[in-house]
Design a protein around this motif. Structure first.
Motif, PDB file in Angstrom:
ATOM      1  N   PRO A  18      -8.855  -1.876  14.260  1.00 58.72           N
ATOM      2  CA  PRO A  18      -8.552  -2.076  15.681  1.00 58.72           C
ATOM      3  C   PRO A  18      -7.089  -2.458  15.874  1.00 58.72           C
ATOM      4  N   ALA A  19      -6.546  -2.128  17.031  1.00 55.18           N
ATOM      5  CA  ALA A  19      -5.140  -2.415  17.312  1.00 55.18           C
ATOM      6  C   ALA A  19      -4.838  -3.896  17.179  1.00 55.18           C
ATOM      7  N   ALA A  20      -5.754  -4.745  17.607  1.00 54.04           N
ATOM      8  CA  ALA A  20      -5.528  -6.193  17.526  1.00 54.04           C
ATOM      9  C   ALA A  20      -5.409  -6.653  16.078  1.00 54.04           C
ATOM     10  N   ALA A  21      -6.218  -6.068  15.179  1.00 53.48           N
ATOM     11  CA  ALA A  21      -6.159  -6.446  13.766  1.00 53.48           C
ATOM     12  C   ALA A  21      -4.840  -6.012  13.145  1.00 53.48           C
ATOM     13  N   VAL A  22      -4.372  -4.813  13.485  1.00 49.48           N
ATOM     14  CA  VAL A  22      -3.096  -4.333  12.963  1.00 49.48           C
ATOM     15  C   VAL A  22      -1.956  -5.199  13.487  1.00 49.48           C
ATOM     16  N   ALA A  23      -2.029  -5.578  14.765  1.00 48.81           N
ATOM     17  CA  ALA A  23      -0.994  -6.433  15.351  1.00 48.81           C
ATOM     18  C   ALA A  23      -0.950  -7.786  14.651  1.00 48.81           C
ATOM     19  N   GLU A  24      -2.107  -8.318  14.318  1.00 43.94           N
ATOM     20  CA  GLU A  24      -2.155  -9.602  13.626  1.00 43.94           C
ATOM     21  C   GLU A  24      -1.521  -9.496  12.234  1.00 43.94           C
TER      22      GLU A  24
ATOM     23  N   LEU B  70       0.814  -1.209   0.000  1.00 47.58           N
ATOM     24  CA  LEU B  70       0.000   0.000   0.000  1.00 47.58           C
ATOM     25  C   LEU B  70       0.851   1.264   0.000  1.00 47.58           C
ATOM     26  N   ASN B  71       0.338   2.299  -0.635  1.00 49.73           N
ATOM     27  CA  ASN B  71       0.895   3.646  -0.540  1.00 49.73           C
ATOM     28  C   ASN B  71       0.938   4.076   0.928  1.00 49.73           C
ATOM     29  N   ASP B  72       1.965   4.857   1.298  1.00 52.53           N
ATOM     30  CA  ASP B  72       2.160   5.223   2.702  1.00 52.53           C
ATOM     31  C   ASP B  72       0.931   5.891   3.300  1.00 52.53           C
ATOM     32  N   TYR B  73       0.359   6.864   2.586  1.00 49.47           N
ATOM     33  CA  TYR B  73      -0.784   7.592   3.135  1.00 49.47           C
ATOM     34  C   TYR B  73      -2.008   6.689   3.269  1.00 49.47           C
ATOM     35  N   VAL B  74      -2.225   5.851   2.271  1.00 46.06           N
ATOM     36  CA  VAL B  74      -3.374   4.943   2.326  1.00 46.06           C
ATOM     37  C   VAL B  74      -3.190   3.936   3.457  1.00 46.06           C
ATOM     38  N   ARG B  75      -1.978   3.412   3.591  1.00 44.13           N
ATOM     39  CA  ARG B  75      -1.710   2.437   4.643  1.00 44.13           C
ATOM     40  C   ARG B  75      -1.923   3.045   6.028  1.00 44.13           C
ATOM     41  N   ASP B  76      -1.393   4.243   6.242  1.00 44.84           N
ATOM     42  CA  ASP B  76      -1.548   4.887   7.549  1.00 44.84           C
ATOM     43  C   ASP B  76      -3.011   5.151   7.864  1.00 44.84           C
ATOM     44  N   ASP B  77      -3.769   5.577   6.859  1.00 45.94           N
ATOM     45  CA  ASP B  77      -5.193   5.835   7.054  1.00 45.94           C
ATOM     46  C   ASP B  77      -5.932   4.560   7.448  1.00 45.94           C
ATOM     47  N   MET B  78      -5.594   3.465   6.780  1.00 42.90           N
ATOM     48  CA  MET B  78      -6.271   2.200   7.080  1.00 42.90           C
ATOM     49  C   MET B  78      -5.860   1.656   8.438  1.00 42.90           C
ATOM     50  N   MET B  79      -4.592   1.835   8.803  1.00 38.10           N
ATOM     51  CA  MET B  79      -4.141   1.349  10.107  1.00 38.10           C
ATOM     52  C   MET B  79      -4.837   2.096  11.240  1.00 38.10           C
TER      53      MET B  79
ATOM     54  N   GLU C  49       0.547   6.855  20.581  1.00 38.74           N
ATOM     55  CA  GLU C  49      -0.429   6.067  21.350  1.00 38.74           C
ATOM     56  C   GLU C  49      -0.955   4.881  20.550  1.00 38.74           C
ATOM     57  N   ASP C  50      -1.103   5.085  19.227  1.00 39.00           N
ATOM     58  CA  ASP C  50      -1.528   3.973  18.381  1.00 39.00           C
ATOM     59  C   ASP C  50      -0.438   2.904  18.303  1.00 39.00           C
ATOM     60  N   GLN C  51       0.807   3.339  18.221  1.00 39.29           N
ATOM     61  CA  GLN C  51       1.915   2.378  18.207  1.00 39.29           C
ATOM     62  C   GLN C  51       1.920   1.543  19.479  1.00 39.29           C
ATOM     63  N   ARG C  52       1.767   2.198  20.606  1.00 34.97           N
ATOM     64  CA  ARG C  52       1.788   1.467  21.886  1.00 34.97           C
ATOM     65  C   ARG C  52       0.644   0.466  21.975  1.00 34.97           C
ATOM     66  N   ALA C  53      -0.528   0.858  21.485  1.00 31.06           N
ATOM     67  CA  ALA C  53      -1.683  -0.042  21.538  1.00 31.06           C
ATOM     68  C   ALA C  53      -1.458  -1.271  20.665  1.00 31.06           C
ATOM     69  N   ILE C  54      -0.870  -1.062  19.494  1.00 34.22           N
ATOM     70  CA  ILE C  54      -0.607  -2.182  18.582  1.00 34.22           C
ATOM     71  C   ILE C  54       0.467  -3.098  19.156  1.00 34.22           C
ATOM     72  N   LEU C  55       1.550  -2.519  19.657  1.00 30.46           N
ATOM     73  CA  LEU C  55       2.634  -3.324  20.214  1.00 30.46           C
ATOM     74  C   LEU C  55       2.168  -4.138  21.414  1.00 30.46           C
ATOM     75  N   ALA C  56       1.232  -3.593  22.168  1.00 28.90           N
ATOM     76  CA  ALA C  56       0.725  -4.313  23.339  1.00 28.90           C
ATOM     77  C   ALA C  56      -0.022  -5.578  22.946  1.00 28.90           C
ATOM     78  N   GLU C  57      -0.533  -5.624  21.720  1.00 29.91           N
ATOM     79  CA  GLU C  57      -1.287  -6.787  21.247  1.00 29.91           C
ATOM     80  C   GLU C  57      -0.391  -7.846  20.617  1.00 29.91           C
ATOM     81  N   MET C  58       0.886  -7.574  20.468  1.00 34.99           N
ATOM     82  CA  MET C  58       1.779  -8.481  19.759  1.00 34.99           C
ATOM     83  C   MET C  58       2.482  -9.447  20.711  1.00 34.99           C
ATOM     84  N   GLU C  59       2.987 -10.531  20.143  1.00 36.00           N
ATOM     85  CA  GLU C  59       3.768 -11.478  20.921  1.00 36.00           C
ATOM     86  C   GLU C  59       5.050 -10.794  21.406  1.00 36.00           C
ATOM     87  N   PRO C  60       5.530 -11.156  22.596  1.00 38.04           N
ATOM     88  CA  PRO C  60       6.697 -10.469  23.169  1.00 38.04           C
ATOM     89  C   PRO C  60       7.910 -10.434  22.239  1.00 38.04           C
TER      90      PRO C  60
END
Length: 481
Positions: A103-109, A90-99, A129-140
């Motif tokens: 939900p954070a869990a979907a992005v983490a997956e 995806l284009n950077d702007y489109v990707r950021d908009d979609m992310m 804050e969005d980065q932290r939410a996504i990272l919190a959903e990921m495997e360590p």
């Protein structure tokens, strides 16, 4: 990070049955309209049915062709098709908009499906804050790898590198390595070479897979590995990384930390994207069009372009001031006003040509402090040849066209005018050639990007000096008083 096996990748090969793609491998307008109609009618099943046969790269193209609200509705309709491969394209702007919309869990997956470098690209431009939410959903383990990458400067090798690689100690034999590759399922499924490290995990050589397959099992790796290798410091700028790959024809390269330990690798597929991005960036900076992305928000495009236009307004005012100072001269011979734009315009084009060559040479390290004077002499030689050629053509044409039998000037004045414009054009082209190479070299010397501001100064120089030289010569040679 999770990897797709080869059979899955083979199944995702592009499918062109003529329904979705045209002869140039672009999505057909009718197909895009069918998807939009399905979304507008709330028929998510139909939208899914249309999109499902597409290759991930074509799905990414589809998202980029839609409006913002349509993208979000399509994302909701085809959630299980939004694989890491789609997001990575995806284009950077489109990707950021979609992310931001997911939900954070979907992005983490999605991020966990990607190599580290692609996962970092996925979330690095999001709000903290969005980065932290996504990272919190990921495997360590995945979270630690991404947090480590984000600690490095933007557009550095640390952000670009993959942590997924194969590294083995130098005391192994070829047979030991083959057995190791077969027995450990957690290793990457796609790689081109194996990195050989010492007891401190510093790279001492590499082995291409072709060498391993063709070498007897009992041969030590130390006897077949290539000890001469290009090591990439983790803080190296991505543009310099691309130049290293281009210069040494690399397929992959080891990335090392400050202590020289192996921490990742960069592969040629990532470098191809960098080369394209850097080339596009330089072109857009030269034009002052911001990032030049049609998906860029209107406000950001406006701010990027208006700054450039304001700077041009200031430089154009300087040229106008030069004309104002010769107001009386122009009143005596209005023909000068007719010919002035020719001198300035040709000089501007000549300066732009030299500027484009110089900026490219600086970007590719073909032009450095060691050969800068040679470059200046070269461009002045070209400018002199161009100036003489155009001066002869223009001077002769003006002398003939403005003679009394054509546009009403006495023959003597017409030939005088031709001489003045010929000399002015030659001088301005020489000035343009000098400005086109000296301005970006000067900006580079101050460690700024020559693609950003060079064209403003070059245009200012060619316009102002073109008017000044032309009108000044007209006065100095007695054409007008």
């Amino acid at each position: 990070m999770a990897e797709h096996d080869l059979t899955e990748l083979e199944q995702e090969a592009p499918r062109d049955d003529g329904a979705e793609l045209d002869e140039e491998n672009r999505l057909k307008p009718q197909f895009v309209n069918n998807v939009i109609d399905a979304l507008d009618q709330g028929d998510e099943g139909r939208a899914y049915e249309l999109v499902e046969p597409l290759h991930p790269a074509d799905i990414a193209d589809l998202f980029e062709l839609l409006e913002r609200d349509q993208r979000r509705r399509l994302a909701a309709a085809i959630t299980d098709l939004l694989t890491g491969e789609v997001i990575a394209e995806l284009n950077d702007y489109v990707r950021d908009d979609m992310m931001e919309a997911l939900p954070a869990a979907a992005v983490a997956e999605i991020a966990e499906q990607l190599d580290t470098d692609d996962a970092v690209q996925l979330i690095e431009d999001l709000e903290p804050e969005d980065q932290r939410a996504i990272l919190a959903e990921m495997e360590p383990e995945d979270r630690a790898a991404i947090e480590s990458a984000l600690s490095y400067p933007e557009e550095s090798a640390g952000r670009l590198m993959q942590r997924e690689l194969v590294a083995v100690p130098e005391h192994l034999t070829v047979g030991d390595l083959i057995d190791y590759l077969r027995e450990h399922e957690e290793l990457p499924t796609e790689f081109w070479e194996v990195f050989i490290v010492d007891h401190t995990h510093k790279p001492v050589g590499t082995c291409q897979l072709s060498w391993i397959l063709r070498t007897p099992r009992q041969i030590p790796l130390a006897d077949v590995m290539k000890r001469d290798q290009t090591l990439i410091p983790v803080t190296m700028d991505q543009e310099e990384v691309a130049l290293r790959f281009q210069k040494y024809a690399l397929i992959s390269a080891a990335v090392v930390d400050e202590d020289g330990r192996l921490v990742g690798q960069i592969t040629v597929d990532d470098v191809v994207h960098i080369i394209q991005e850097e080339a596009d960036e330089d072109v857009m900076l030269l034009s002052g069009a911001g990032e030049g992305d049609i998906n860029e928000p209107i406000r950001e495009s406006y701010l990027a372009r208006v700054r450039w236009l304001m700077a041009n307004l200031i430089t154009a005012s300087l040229a106008s001031f030069v004309i104002y100072r010769f107001e009386g001269v122009l009143a005596q011979l209005i023909t000068l006003a007719v010919l002035m734009p020719i001198v300035a315009g040709i000089g501007g084009n000549a300066g732009t040509q030299t500027l484009a060559v110089t900026v490219r040479a600086l970007a590719t390290n073909q032009l450095t402090s060691s050969n800068s004077w040679r470059a200046v002499r070269r461009e002045l030689s070209i400018a002199l040849l161009n100036g003489v050629s155009l001066a002869l053509v223009t001077g002769t044409a003006v002398s003939i066209l403005f003679a009394d039998w054509s546009l009403g000037l006495p023959a003597g004045i017409a030939w005088h005018l031709g001489l003045v414009i010929g000399l002015a054009m030659m001088a301005n082209i020489l000035i343009a050639g000098m400005a086109g190479v000296v301005v970006p070299l000067t900006i580079e010397r101050f460690r700024a990007d020559p693609a950003i501001a060079s064209s403003i100064f070059v245009t200012m120089t060619t316009d102002s000096m073109g008017f000044l030289v032309f009108l000044g010569l007209a006065v100095a040679t007695g054409l007008v008083g």
